[in-house]
Design a protein around this motif. Structure first.
Motif, PDB file in Angstrom:
ATOM      1  N   SER A 203      44.184  52.849  39.829  1.00 46.40           N
ATOM      2  CA  SER A 203      43.362  52.211  40.855  1.00 46.40           C
ATOM      3  C   SER A 203      43.299  53.132  41.959  1.00 46.40           C
ATOM      4  O   SER A 203      44.449  53.298  42.600  1.00 46.40           O
ATOM      5  N   GLY A 204      42.165  53.552  42.787  1.00 41.66           N
ATOM      6  CA  GLY A 204      42.270  54.043  43.992  1.00 41.66           C
ATOM      7  C   GLY A 204      42.425  55.458  44.294  1.00 41.66           C
ATOM      8  O   GLY A 204      42.755  56.163  45.311  1.00 41.66           O
ATOM      9  N   THR A 205      42.465  56.121  42.932  1.00 47.61           N
ATOM     10  CA  THR A 205      42.585  57.621  43.191  1.00 47.61           C
ATOM     11  C   THR A 205      41.310  58.344  43.369  1.00 47.61           C
ATOM     12  O   THR A 205      41.537  59.574  43.637  1.00 47.61           O
ATOM     13  N   GLY A 206      40.236  57.642  43.020  1.00 52.10           N
ATOM     14  CA  GLY A 206      38.876  58.455  43.434  1.00 52.10           C
ATOM     15  C   GLY A 206      38.118  58.568  42.165  1.00 52.10           C
ATOM     16  O   GLY A 206      37.168  59.529  42.114  1.00 52.10           O
ATOM     17  N   LYS A 207      38.558  57.749  41.001  1.00 48.04           N
ATOM     18  CA  LYS A 207      37.601  58.008  40.065  1.00 48.04           C
ATOM     19  C   LYS A 207      36.345  57.643  40.031  1.00 48.04           C
ATOM     20  O   LYS A 207      35.599  58.338  39.655  1.00 48.04           O
ATOM     21  N   SER A 208      36.021  56.526  40.646  1.00 46.05           N
ATOM     22  CA  SER A 208      34.605  56.296  40.938  1.00 46.05           C
ATOM     23  C   SER A 208      33.993  57.361  41.749  1.00 46.05           C
ATOM     24  O   SER A 208      32.745  57.672  41.460  1.00 46.05           O
ATOM     25  N   PHE A 209      34.644  57.820  42.809  1.00 42.87           N
ATOM     26  CA  PHE A 209      33.932  58.824  43.544  1.00 42.87           C
ATOM     27  C   PHE A 209      33.578  60.137  42.655  1.00 42.87           C
ATOM     28  O   PHE A 209      32.474  60.658  42.882  1.00 42.87           O
ATOM     29  N   ILE A 210      34.567  60.587  41.991  1.00 42.23           N
ATOM     30  CA  ILE A 210      34.259  62.120  41.223  1.00 42.23           C
ATOM     31  C   ILE A 210      33.322  61.620  40.072  1.00 42.23           C
ATOM     32  O   ILE A 210      32.471  62.537  39.704  1.00 42.23           O
TER      33      ILE A 210
ATOM     34  N   LYS B 126      30.498  50.866  49.469  1.00 37.95           N
ATOM     35  CA  LYS B 126      31.377  50.690  50.530  1.00 37.95           C
ATOM     36  C   LYS B 126      32.809  50.987  49.992  1.00 37.95           C
ATOM     37  O   LYS B 126      33.013  50.653  48.767  1.00 37.95           O
ATOM     38  N   ASP B 127      33.584  51.494  50.865  1.00 36.98           N
ATOM     39  CA  ASP B 127      34.987  51.746  50.511  1.00 36.98           C
ATOM     40  C   ASP B 127      35.776  50.701  51.140  1.00 36.98           C
ATOM     41  O   ASP B 127      35.114  49.740  51.763  1.00 36.98           O
ATOM     42  N   GLU B 128      37.264  50.657  50.911  1.00 32.41           N
ATOM     43  CA  GLU B 128      37.878  49.644  51.619  1.00 32.41           C
ATOM     44  C   GLU B 128      37.936  49.392  52.760  1.00 32.41           C
ATOM     45  O   GLU B 128      38.188  48.399  53.450  1.00 32.41           O
ATOM     46  N   THR B 129      37.418  50.536  53.663  1.00 36.46           N
ATOM     47  CA  THR B 129      37.440  50.261  55.227  1.00 36.46           C
ATOM     48  C   THR B 129      36.241  50.147  55.631  1.00 36.46           C
ATOM     49  O   THR B 129      35.925  49.893  56.736  1.00 36.46           O
TER      50      THR B 129
ATOM     51  N   THR C  14      47.761  61.429  45.524  1.00 35.61           N
ATOM     52  CA  THR C  14      47.298  59.949  45.315  1.00 35.61           C
ATOM     53  C   THR C  14      45.701  60.024  45.357  1.00 35.61           C
ATOM     54  O   THR C  14      45.132  58.838  44.911  1.00 35.61           O
ATOM     55  N   ARG C  15      45.045  60.798  46.156  1.00 33.09           N
ATOM     56  CA  ARG C  15      43.646  60.427  46.173  1.00 33.09           C
ATOM     57  C   ARG C  15      43.047  61.745  46.215  1.00 33.09           C
ATOM     58  O   ARG C  15      43.574  62.816  46.694  1.00 33.09           O
ATOM     59  N   GLN C  16      41.841  61.985  45.509  1.00 35.32           N
ATOM     60  CA  GLN C  16      41.035  63.281  45.557  1.00 35.32           C
ATOM     61  C   GLN C  16      41.550  64.303  45.050  1.00 35.32           C
ATOM     62  O   GLN C  16      41.152  65.586  45.580  1.00 35.32           O
TER      63      GLN C  16
ATOM     64  N   THR D  78      38.772  67.225  44.741  1.00 35.38           N
ATOM     65  CA  THR D  78      37.419  66.936  44.635  1.00 35.38           C
ATOM     66  C   THR D  78      36.511  66.895  45.809  1.00 35.38           C
ATOM     67  O   THR D  78      37.160  66.909  46.924  1.00 35.38           O
ATOM     68  N   ARG D  79      35.442  67.354  45.583  1.00 35.60           N
ATOM     69  CA  ARG D  79      34.402  67.575  46.499  1.00 35.60           C
ATOM     70  C   ARG D  79      34.299  66.434  47.362  1.00 35.60           C
ATOM     71  O   ARG D  79      34.032  65.263  46.961  1.00 35.60           O
ATOM     72  N   ASP D  80      34.147  66.649  48.658  1.00 36.92           N
ATOM     73  CA  ASP D  80      34.010  65.701  49.644  1.00 36.92           C
ATOM     74  C   ASP D  80      32.648  64.897  49.451  1.00 36.92           C
ATOM     75  O   ASP D  80      31.634  65.596  49.204  1.00 36.92           O
ATOM     76  N   TYR D  81      32.689  63.688  49.363  1.00 37.49           N
ATOM     77  CA  TYR D  81      31.291  62.948  49.012  1.00 37.49           C
ATOM     78  C   TYR D  81      30.930  62.706  50.501  1.00 37.49           C
ATOM     79  O   TYR D  81      31.217  61.524  50.988  1.00 37.49           O
ATOM     80  N   ASP D  82      30.181  63.194  51.113  1.00 37.02           N
ATOM     81  CA  ASP D  82      30.032  63.048  52.400  1.00 37.02           C
ATOM     82  C   ASP D  82      28.365  63.824  52.859  1.00 37.02           C
ATOM     83  O   ASP D  82      27.688  64.140  51.924  1.00 37.02           O
TER      84      ASP D  82
END
Ligand SMILES: Nc1ncnc2c1ncn2[C@@H]1O[C@H](COP(=O)(O)OP(=O)(O)O)[C@@H](O)[C@H]1O
Ligand SMILES: [Mg+2]
Lengths: 553, 198
Positions: A182-189, A219-222, A501-503, A520-524
């Motif tokens: 959880s929180g490693t970027g699954k949904s983003f990738i 929305k992300d956690e922040t 741990t992320r991305q 992983t490619r920045d989602y921005d």
């Protein structure tokens, strides 16, 4: 890139062409051993990096990935009798000669001189073949250019200028998986890959969006907001269908449809998937089929006493076909349906047909669960309900197409999160998701499963997963599961266990020519721009030109 | 001048593996343990390169008598030490040869002949010869010699001809070469390498 150690000053500068080391042993199955040239500082090496080995007997080049780094000594006694730390000179001599560093390299591809396409490895380079760090050009030549069917998802470790482009056609051709804690970027990738699929038009996607990660204003956690797929493709290529209209509207989502399911549309098979969650015993589950048969289409309404059926129920008990206790328990457990606001009395509407039509003309559908996403049973009920019916329509159309009576159905990718709940070994053999995973692309339907606990997924299903995108996993069983059915991949386990741990993700399988660790490619903003979305006003204009959305202003 | 100065004795005995030279009177630092020297062979066509590993002075009747005498006058003392009857002997291990201005790092094809002059290598020659370290195995494989000490003494001498970074580079390379050859015996290697540290 690998940094040179201080020894270079003493041993003379490394000529640019000088190898990082030479092959000293190993095998195709367990990986090659490379002795590191002492001029390279092993502390700056990392698992997951690529090396290129030039065969000494041919002009063949081999691509490999560093899977382990080890300390070795030409004399095993060194371990027990190391030199004293104060003896600088001795340390320096030893560390360039007696104490050596070795790399374990898993071979991935080979490239013959006359050929431009790398091929799978069937042999290994001979002893003492020089080994080089792979250059950007080397890696680029393997991953190719971005084009209509190849989508840029990230960059190899320490090679920010190189794009890893996955082959989308191959990605959707078989079921795929995105794994990671959880929180490693699954949904983003996953969203990044889906963007690629949607942009390419190679398949339509049906996304069961449990946590509002895909449709609109993610929305992300922040609290930072990211664009959803509906915003990236404002031209109608993505529809948002919601189960929870209030929440979706409160979030400002543009909604194309609200999904309501009529009690009469629910069949025992739909409920059976929930038996674990609702606590239905085998006897109670078996009784559902009987109840449906005798009570007719409004069986749920009758059991919930929305529709009057006292007498009918009484008769059932008296006939001895069902005991009062079983019936009572089922009724009690069905109370759950009352809380599911998307379930409505009666026959419901044509939602399934509508979603099927959208999908079959290439529109992607994000099904937003809103607050129901917090209720696992709701997620499972709806995902199962829709998938069974839509799959059924695909089967029918595919059969018609093979008889020449209809067009081939557009390939469909169904995205589910928490996939182990659907593909648990106990149920995978008879649930719709297990069926889809195993029938491969027979009916043009494949899965994209997103999960943090791959060990909970049936082995047979896992072995059918063509492309695996794996973020950090630290549970031994999960790591093993991700590699199941991939020959030789277990040498990559160190790579996987050591991702950030992320991305960062390891991609292996069908859609990539060789396993690759990516950032992983920045989602921005730059991602949105690359997809063609520039700013808000532009986006609104396009939305107006697109198909009417139900609540779009 | 240099050549004359560099002559340290003449060959009295020899073999392919080395030669023994004699000198009536040793200079303060010649011959010395670990020094590089050369002796003519093959009628002047080649020079055997040697490494001095032993220097010995045999006793004679006279010395034995005098050693037991009650007292020795300074004249008697120096007369004996300088006007010796039995010469000082030194032994050198062959570690290569020079032919047509080329150094070879193997045993020579022929030993020098007796009475061939033995000269010390000049710093320039020593530097040229030690450009390669391939003579180390010949040292290490010599039987019954204090090879480890000999090796460090020789390498340190060769290092003296170099300065600063060049010297450090040389010692490190020499250390690595020793490590390659001696890594089966870590205690021995440790002594040798430590002996090279500055
Ligand atoms: N490609 C990316 N671009 C920008 N932020 C990212 C990216 N990948 C991950 N993140 C950050 O990491 C957080 C966790 O990612 P998420 O995909 O929600 O994890 P998971 O689905 O595995 O729980 C996100 O909220 C975001 O802040
Ligand atoms: Mg997620």
């Amino acid at each position: 890139m690998i940094e040179r150690s201080e020894l270079e000053d003493i041993l003379g500068p490394r000529v640019d062409e000088a190898p990082l080391g030479i092959v000293v042993g190993g095998s195709l199955s367990s990986g090659l051993q490379i002795k590191i040239d002492p001029r390279f500082s092993m502390e700056k090496l990392a698992v997951g990096r690529y090396v290129v080995i030039r065969g000494r007997q041919t002009s063949r080049r081999f691509f490999g990935i560093v899977t382990d780094i080890a300390l070795d000594a030409t004399n095993p006694d060194l371990v027990r009798r190391p030199p004293d730390l104060s003896e600088d000179f001795v340390l320096e001599v030893y560390s360039s000669e007696v104490a050596i560093g070795t790399l374990n390299v898993s071979l991935m591809l080979m490239l013959d001189e006359e050929q431009s396409e790398p091929r799978p490895v069937k042999t290994i380079p001979s002893h003492f073949s020089p080994t080089y760090e792979a250059s950007a050009q080397d890696v680029e030549c393997v991953f190719g250019e971005e084009d209509e069917t190849h989508f840029y998802v990230g960059t190899p470790l320490d090679m920010e200028q190189v794009q890893v482009n996955i082959d989308l056609a191959r990605f959707v051709e078989r079921s795929s998986g995105v794994f990671g804690k959880s929180g490693t970027g699954k949904s983003f990738i996953t969203r990044t890959v889906l963007t690629g699929i949607i942009k390419s038009g190679l398949a339509a996607t049906l996304i069961f969006d449990m946590h509002n990660d895909y449709g609109w204003a993610v929305k992300d956690e922040t609290g930072r907001e990211f664009k959803g797929l509906r915003q990236l493709f404002p031209d109608g290529r993505v529809s948002v269908v919601t189960l929870d209209e209030d929440t979706s509207r409160a979030r400002g989502s543009k909604i194309d449809r609200v999904l309501k399911i009529g009690y009469e549309q629910i069949e025992p098979e739909d409920v059976e998937m929930l038996s674990g969650l609702l606590g239905l015993s085998d006897v109670q589950t078996g009784a559902l089929y009987y109840l449906r048969r005798t009570l007719g289409p409004s069986w749920i309404a009758k059991l919930l006493e929305i529709e009057k059926a006292d007498e009918e129920l009484q008769n059932l008990i008296e006939s001895g076909r069902i005991v009062a206790g079983t019936l009572g328990a089922i009724q009690r457990k069905f109370e759950f349906f009352h809380r599911m606001g998307f379930l409505v009395p009666g026959r419901g509407d044509d939602a399934v047909e509508d979603i099927f039509l959208r999908l079959s003309n290439g529109t992607n559908v994000v099904l937003e669960f809103g607050n129901y996403g917090n209720t696992m049973a709701a997620y499972i009920l709806v995902a199962n309900y829709l998938t069974r019916r839509i799959h059924g329509r695909y089967v029918r159309q595919k059969n018609l197409a093979s008889g020449g009576k209809a067009d081939e159905p557009k390939p469909l990718v169904i995205v589910i999160e928490e996939a182990h709940k659907f593909l648990d070994p106990k149920i995978a053999s008879h649930t719709i998701f297990g069926v889809i995973a195993r029938e491969l692309r027979k009916y043009n339907v494949t899965l994209l499963i997103v999960d943090q606990r791959p060990s909970g997924i049936d082995d047979e299903v896992m072995s059918q997963i063509g492309t695996r995108v794996t973020c950090l996993l630290d549970n031994e069983a999960d790591i093993r599961a991700v590699f199941s059915g991939v020959s030789g991949a277990s040498t990559l386990r160190e790579v996987l266990a050591r991702l950030d741990t992320r991305q960062q993700a390891l991609i292996l399988g069908h859609a990539v020519p060789m396993p690759v660790v990516i950032r992983t490619r920045d989602y921005d903003q730059s991602f949105y721009a690359a997809i063609g979305v520039t700013d808000e006003s532009n986006l609104d204009d396009r939305a107006k030109m697109g198909i009417d959305s139900l609540y779009g202003e | 001048m240099e050549e004359v100065h560099a002559m340290i004795g003449r060959v009295t005995r020899c073999s392919i593996r080395g030669f023994v030279g004699a000198v009536r009177l040793p200079e303060p630092d010649l011959p010395s343990f670990g020094a590089f020297c050369k002796a003519e062979a093959q009628q002047g066509h080649s020079q055997v390169i040697g490494l001095i590993y032993d220097i010995s002075i045999e006793d004679d009747e006279f010395a034995r008598q005098m050693a037991t005498a009650e007292s020795l006058s300074p004249e008697q003392f120096s007369d004996h030490q300088y006007n010796r009857q039995v010469p000082v002997e030194f032994s050198a291990l062959a570690i290569g040869y020079q032919r047509d201005d080329q150094f070879h790092y193997n045993l020579p094809p022929q030993p020098p002949l007796t009475l061939a002059p033995i000269r010390a290598l000049t710093p320039a020659e020593r530097m040229a010869f030690t450009q390669r370290l391939d003579f180390i195995p010949l040292i290490l494989s010599a039987p019954n010699l204090p090879v480890d000490d000999l090796l460090t003494a020789a390498l340190r001498q060769a290092a003296q001809d170099r300065s600063g970074g060049e010297r450090r580079r040389f010692l490190l390379q020499a250390g690595r070469e020793c490590a390659r050859l001696l890594d089966r015996d870590l205690s021995r290697l440790h002594v040798v390498v430590r002996g090279l540290a500055e």
